[in-house]
Design an enzyme around this catalytic site. Structure first.
Site, PDB file in Angstrom:
ATOM      1  N   SER A 232       0.826  -1.196   0.000  1.00 17.87           N
ATOM      2  CA  SER A 232       0.000   0.000   0.000  1.00 17.87           C
ATOM      3  C   SER A 232       0.873   1.264   0.000  1.00 17.87           C
ATOM      4  O   SER A 232       1.694   1.441  -0.891  1.00 17.87           O
ATOM      5  CB  SER A 232      -0.963  -0.050   1.190  1.00 17.87           C
ATOM      6  OG  SER A 232      -1.995   0.879   1.056  1.00 17.87           O
ATOM      7  N   ASP A 460      -8.763  -4.922  -5.510  1.00 21.38           N
ATOM      8  CA  ASP A 460      -8.254  -4.144  -4.375  1.00 21.38           C
ATOM      9  C   ASP A 460      -9.096  -2.880  -4.211  1.00 21.38           C
ATOM     10  O   ASP A 460      -9.197  -2.068  -5.125  1.00 21.38           O
ATOM     11  CB  ASP A 460      -6.788  -3.776  -4.630  1.00 21.38           C
ATOM     12  CG  ASP A 460      -6.105  -3.183  -3.404  1.00 21.38           C
ATOM     13  OD1 ASP A 460      -6.746  -2.410  -2.666  1.00 21.38           O
ATOM     14  OD2 ASP A 460      -4.919  -3.480  -3.185  1.00 21.38           O
ATOM     15  N   HIS A 487      -7.085  -6.071  -0.094  1.00 17.50           N
ATOM     16  CA  HIS A 487      -6.084  -5.015  -0.225  1.00 17.50           C
ATOM     17  C   HIS A 487      -4.716  -5.609   0.075  1.00 17.50           C
ATOM     18  O   HIS A 487      -4.396  -5.877   1.233  1.00 17.50           O
ATOM     19  CB  HIS A 487      -6.412  -3.878   0.748  1.00 17.50           C
ATOM     20  CG  HIS A 487      -5.413  -2.756   0.715  1.00 17.50           C
ATOM     21  ND1 HIS A 487      -4.919  -2.235  -0.451  1.00 17.50           N
ATOM     22  CD2 HIS A 487      -4.820  -2.064   1.718  1.00 17.50           C
ATOM     23  CE1 HIS A 487      -4.070  -1.262  -0.169  1.00 17.50           C
ATOM     24  NE2 HIS A 487      -3.985  -1.145   1.141  1.00 17.50           N
TER      25      HIS A 487
END
Length: 526
Positions: A232, A460, A487
């Site tokens: 991320s 995602d 995610h």
């Protein structure tokens, strides 16, 4: 982007044929105009010891007590423009390579955020890796970026009471009076951070400086080049390092990519599309379950969830946590938290069923997870570090017409979050930030960068698949597409194909001969 870890059982999938990638030559010693002042930092010797003093919660204390972990603080300049003036300390937690004779080096890991603690995340990742090849061949190092977690100085702008008040604040009023009130709260938070944290710290907590810290870190642990896994927002750290120090990269795995090339509107609306897609998936799941509070028509679920939650604006519902209620803001936050991974869909379904019966327990628990709230009521600094670091990394939105365009686009792209108050031209917190940004968003330019791996999950919600495609193109990287609704995905036991591709790259510097896709594992037999 906020990141949430996902755990699932692994299902073995066949990996594609792989081709070797030539690794770059070992980097020369660091050369910089500030080299004399930086030399003491590169020459330092780390003192590794017990991790128990770094624990914030009971869960941390239990994890850190495991003798397989040790911890240290890395000294870095607070201000790289004046390295001799003052220092910061970067907290690191390490699991030594399980097979010392086969050790390659260190693998630095960041879980995302900005504001996520790599120190508290590393034991969870190590548990997923078990005695697999990555754990055998690398020292695993989770670190708290400057200002984050237990690194020092810490971004600590708010008391527990102030965080509780911010959670209860709705900021739904889009009238001129409501906009003025929200912006006054933004100014108050910015002033509070400046007073309690200090301008000298705020000026130096951006991702630009985190990358510089990693340059020192990989040298100090004895690696001439960096091996790194970022999830991320952690992909932003890896991308920034690639731009500043491309020849010092051994391997970068960037999973759940943040695309730095997006224009001001697209960068602020990319998540809306992803979360609506995740909500639609949840709505279809819910419709197939008994007593779905959103009904059996998944197409109408966005309107139905707001019909269920908007009464909480005026009438919060009780929870099993004595003295605490669930209001609208926490209900929406809990719902969004659950959309980070389909493994959280069952508790979200139960939470919405509870709300329909006048009970807010499950959604409040999910919201507490998002806010990093411990059972004793205390908070980590994730939700304080998030805006502070974001403000140092991005452009500043000062045009109210653009602000309204962004707000209108987000409501259109994510109607499940539309409470019915209409679009607003409210400016962002960063518009009132007291120090200028230290990064300038734009396409990546990293000449000399060796081949790297970008992984992107097709479903995602927080960092949509398209952003990974774009970042891979900018880095001339190999793109690993994974049929996955959560995610981030690699090295988490979610998809054996993705784990194998990542392992071969980290261990052998071997990448697929072309961009490839890992299929979704078959559902376990009921």
């Amino acid at each position: 982007m906020r990141s949430s870890r996902r755990v699932a059982s692994a299902v073995v999938l066949a990996a594609a044929l792989l081709l070797p990638v030539a690794g770059p030559a070992a980097a020369d010693p660091v050369v910089s105009p500030l080299a004399p002042a930086l030399n003491p930092y590169f020459a330092q010797e780390l003192t590794w010891g017990a991790c128990t003093d770094l624990a914030r919660t009971a869960a941390d204390r239990e994890a850190y007590a495991n003798p397989q972990y040790d911890c240290a603080f890395l000294e870095v300049p607070l201000d790289y423009g004046d390295p001799a003036a003052s220092t910061a300390r970067i907290a690191m937690l390490r699991q030594r390579a399980l097979d010392p004779a086969a050790r390659i080096g260190s693998l630095f890991v960041d879980p995302g955020g900005p504001g996520g603690s790599g120190v508290s995340f590393l034991p969870a990742l190590a548990g997923l890796l078990g005695d697999g090849e990555v754990a055998r061949r690398f020292d695993l190092i989770g670190f708290d970026p400057r200002g984050v977690g237990v690194s020092e100085p810490s971004i600590d702008c708010s008391t527990t009471e102030e965080v509780d008040a911010e959670r209860a604040d709705l900021d739904l009023d889009t009238s001129p009076e409501g906009v003025a009130q929200t912006e006054a709260e933004f100014r108050e938070f910015a002033d509070r951070c400046a007073e309690r944290v200090g301008l000298d710290v705020l000026e130096n907590v951006g991702t630009r400086d985190v990358a510089r810290d990693l340059q020192i870190a990989h040298e100090v642990v004895g690696d001439p080049q960096l091996t790194y896994l970022g999830y991320s927002y952690g992909t932003s750290i890896g991308t920034e390092f690639a731009e500043q120090f491309p020849t010092e990269v051994r391997a970068l795995v960037l999973d759940g990519a943040v695309d730095p090339s997006l224009d001001p509107v697209a960068s602020r609306t990319t998540q809306a599309r992803g979360f609506q897609r995740a909500f639609d998936g949840f709505a279809a799941y819910c419709a197939a379950q008994p007593e779905c509070p959103l009904g059996t028509d998944a197409a109408g679920a966005s309107a139905r969830v707001q019909e269920l939650l908007t009464p909480l604006v005026d009438a919060p519902v009780p929870t099993s946590d004595a003295g605490r209620e669930l209001g609208y803001a926490d209900a929406v936050t809990g719902m969004v938290q659950a959309l980070y991974a389909d493994s959280l869909w069952p508790p979200l379904l139960d939470g919405l069923r509870q709300v329909a019966r006048g009970d807010g327990t499950n959604l409040l628990i999910l919201s507490d997870i998002y806010y990093d709230r411990a059972p004793d009521g205390s908070y980590g600094n994730l939700l304080e570090a998030f805006p502070v670091i974001s403000c140092m990394d991005g452009d500043r939105l000062t045009d109210r017409a653009v602000a309204r365009e962004v707000n209108e686009a987000n409501l259109a792209l994510a109607p499940f979050l539309d409470a019915g108050y209409g679009a607003s031209d409210v400016l962002e917190l960063c518009s009132f930030w007291p120090v200028p940004p230290t990064s300038d968003p734009g396409p990546v330019d990293a000449p000399g960068l060796p081949p790297v791996l970008v992984a992107s999950s097709t479903g995602d919600p927080a960092t949509p698949y398209e952003d990974g495609v774009s970042l891979a193109r900018q880095l001339s990287a190999r793109l690993l597409s994974v049929d996955n609704d959560g995610h981030t995905v690699v090295l988490q036991g979610v998809n054996a194909c993705a784990d194998e591709v990542t392992t071969r790259y980290l261990v052998d510097l071997v990448l697929p001969p072309a961009d490839m896709t890992c299929a979704r594992p078959p559902a376990p037999a009921s």
